[in-house]
Design an enzyme around this catalytic site. Structure first.
Site, short mmCIF file in Angstrom:
data_model
loop_
_atom_site.label_atom_id
_atom_site.label_comp_id
_atom_site.label_asym_id
_atom_site.label_seq_id
_atom_site.Cartn_x
_atom_site.Cartn_y
_atom_site.Cartn_z
N GLU A 62 57.36 -2.68 -25.52
CA GLU A 62 56.76 -2.16 -24.28
C GLU A 62 56.04 -3.26 -23.51
O GLU A 62 55.95 -3.21 -22.29
CB GLU A 62 55.76 -1.02 -24.58
N HIS A 79 69.91 -5.53 -48.87
CA HIS A 79 71.13 -4.84 -49.30
C HIS A 79 71.72 -4.01 -48.16
O HIS A 79 72.54 -3.13 -48.39
CB HIS A 79 70.80 -3.96 -50.51
N LYS A 99 59.50 10.34 -18.99
CA LYS A 99 58.43 11.33 -19.15
C LYS A 99 58.52 12.39 -18.03
O LYS A 99 58.46 13.59 -18.27
CB LYS A 99 57.05 10.66 -19.08
O1 PA5 Z 1 51.41 2.28 -25.40
C1 PA5 Z 1 51.40 3.18 -24.58
O2 PA5 Z 1 50.74 3.10 -23.53
C2 PA5 Z 1 52.19 4.44 -24.82
O3 PA5 Z 1 52.91 4.35 -25.99
C3 PA5 Z 1 51.25 5.64 -24.92
O4 PA5 Z 1 50.31 5.39 -25.92
C4 PA5 Z 1 52.02 6.91 -25.21
O5 PA5 Z 1 52.99 7.11 -24.22
C5 PA5 Z 1 51.09 8.09 -25.28
O6 PA5 Z 1 50.39 8.25 -24.08
P1 PA5 Z 1 49.07 9.12 -24.05
O7 PA5 Z 1 48.04 8.43 -24.87
O8 PA5 Z 1 48.68 9.21 -22.62
O9 PA5 Z 1 49.42 10.46 -24.62
#
Ligand code: PA5
Length: 472
Positions: free
Chosen positions: A291, A320, A434
């Protein structure tokens, strides 16, 4: 608890070991240092200016204090802790729990100092239903820690709504701890409305950088993990990764090597712990890397489409399963092993049966010796095929070293982001999926000024409905 430093061992990426075609020469390394040092200084400046608040999490003693206070309040009588969250609101919790509590933690009372712990970072109906069926009356003795910065993440919100209905208003109020934004968002509204106990998702820190905040600390402290030692490890690593002298800074060396190999066509980054305890750190790292570094635009708005693909493997299991590809397939990967010197518990291999004298060489050896020799054997085999290998060396896996590791990789990620000249702290590409889920699940109103959620759902269906003409 051993307070030793984790170390990055990088000799086996050098040309001396794997040859000029695939390795880094001493001159190249020097050049990497020249290019990376100013970026360390830039990151230090940005941190001072308050632009990267995750860097200061190890020092937030008030957060650790609030977490411990709340744990003291709710732990007594709590038999089960359930974390509801996803992505950055779950992967760190899982990684810390796997790293620092025994494998049989949930099944063996004598091996745990806290409630059983489950993290639901999915909406798989069979999984959640199976848990709820098992929990039954034990739900009375369950604390739910719902973690969401926004509160509008469909997975977490849905789980919370199921729990709210099951518990009813009184128990919902007593048994749910919400970790969320201090002021805004849907979960904040729910928490305020039901007067829930709350913890803070720190401002300006993206989910994947929050494990050292209340997001990760509450479940850890509930399960008997020494959060002060975790933060102390991170704080000590902070000193090392803030050094502006490249050769003294392990995150800078790690970042520069990763970036260098990406530019030489090694676009896959395999992380391979030789320690089951560290297996979920690889999962946590995968999100952090993907990310943060997978980006279309650079900081000047130019389309660059960069990002190494993080791959998790586990030694020896994946020897393996994957090593055939890793050795004979394309030389497009950088390997990072995690190696542990001293395991908390060890076992000695028993004598070989008379009918299997060829196994006698294993008898009397420790499993840890076998595991670490297998790591060396795999590394040797990869080096034989000119594959670059890094190793992060742990003396032991404990709170102090886990804290160091987390902080080490977070800052490495920031530095690789700086080397790519991208913003590692946003994740714009996650939004479309989303929003598409919201549309398909029947959200109404404006998706965009010119397009309602209903119209958006039609567009998605047009592209994703199964076309019978293409079923084979
Ligand atoms: O790293 C990030 O920003 C995302 O993985 C969020 O943590 C994830 O989408 C969850 O979002 P939220 O904390 O708003 O539920």
């Amino acid at each position: 608890m051993s307070k030793s430093e984790i170390k990055l061992y990088y000799k086996n990426v050098m040309a001396d070991v794997i040859g000029d075609e695939h390795g880094i020469t001493a001159l190249q390394l020097e050049d990497l240092g020249d290019r990376t040092s100013p970026l360390i200084a830039r990151l230090n400046k940005e941190r001072k200016a308050g632009k990267t608040p995750y860097r200061d999490l190890p020092y937030r003693t008030e957060t650790a204090g609030r977490v411990k206070e709340l744990v003291a309040e709710v732990k007594d009588g709590c038999e089960i802790l359930v974390v509801l969250g996803i992505g950055g609101s779950a992967l760190g919790n899982i990684a810390v729990q796997t790293a620092l509590n025994p494998y049989m933690y949930n099944l063996d009372e004598s091996q745990r100092d806290g409630p059983k712990m489950f993290v639901f970072d999915n909406v798989d109906p069979a999984q959640f239903a199976s848990f709820l069926n098992w929990a039954g009356d034990k739900l009375d003795k369950t604390i739910f820690n719902v973690i969401s910065k926004s509160g509008r993440t469909a997975e977490t919100a849905s789980q919370l709504m199921i729990i709210r209905e099951l518990l009813g208003p009184d128990r919902f109020h007593k048994q749910v701890v919400a970790t969320t934004d201090t002021e805004k968002g849907t979960l904040r509204a729910i928490a305020d409305d039901a007067d829930l106990q709350t913890l803070e998702v720190p401002d300006g820190v993206g989910g994947r950088f929050t494990v050292l905040s209340a997001v990760g600390l509450f479940s850890a402290a509930m399960c008997g993990i020494d959060i002060d030692a975790l933060l102390a490890g991170a704080a000590d690593m902070d000193k090392r990764v803030s050094r502006e002298d490249f050769v003294e800074n392990p995150a800078a060396i790690n970042a520069a090597i990763n970036h260098h190999f990406y530019n030489r066509g090694k676009r896959n980054s395999v992380i391979m712990p030789y320690s089951y305890a560290l297996k979920d750190m690889a999962d946590w790292y995968r999100q952090l890397w993907a990310e943060s570094l997978g980006k279309k635009l650079d900081l000047n708005g130019r389309e660059v489409r960069v990002g190494p693909t993080p791959i998790k493997a586990l030694g020896t299991t994946d020897q393996h399963s994957q090593v055939q590809l890793y050795r004979e397939g394309p030389n497009d990967k950088l390997f990072t092993f995690l190696q542990v010197e001293d395991f908390d518990n060890d076992r000695t291999i028993g004598p070989a049966p008379d009918c299997a004298a060829e196994l006698e060489f294993l008898a009397g050896k420790n499993l840890s010796t076998l595991l670490n020799d297998e790591k060396r054997a795999t590394e040797y085999a990869l080096l034989h095929d000119e594959r670059p290998c890094l190793t992060v060396l742990f003396d032991q896996v404990n709170e102090y070293t886990a804290g160091q590791f987390i902080y080490f990789f977070e800052v490495t990620t920031s530095l690789v982001g700086a080397l790519f000249n991208i913003n590692p702290y946003d994740q714009p590409a996650v939004e479309l999926g989303k929003e598409a889920t919201f549309a398909l699940m029947g959200r109404t109103g404006d998706y965009k000024p010119e397009c309602s959620y209903e119209q958006f759902a039609d567009k998605i269906r047009a592209k994703t409905d199964v076309d019978q003409g293409y079923l084979a």
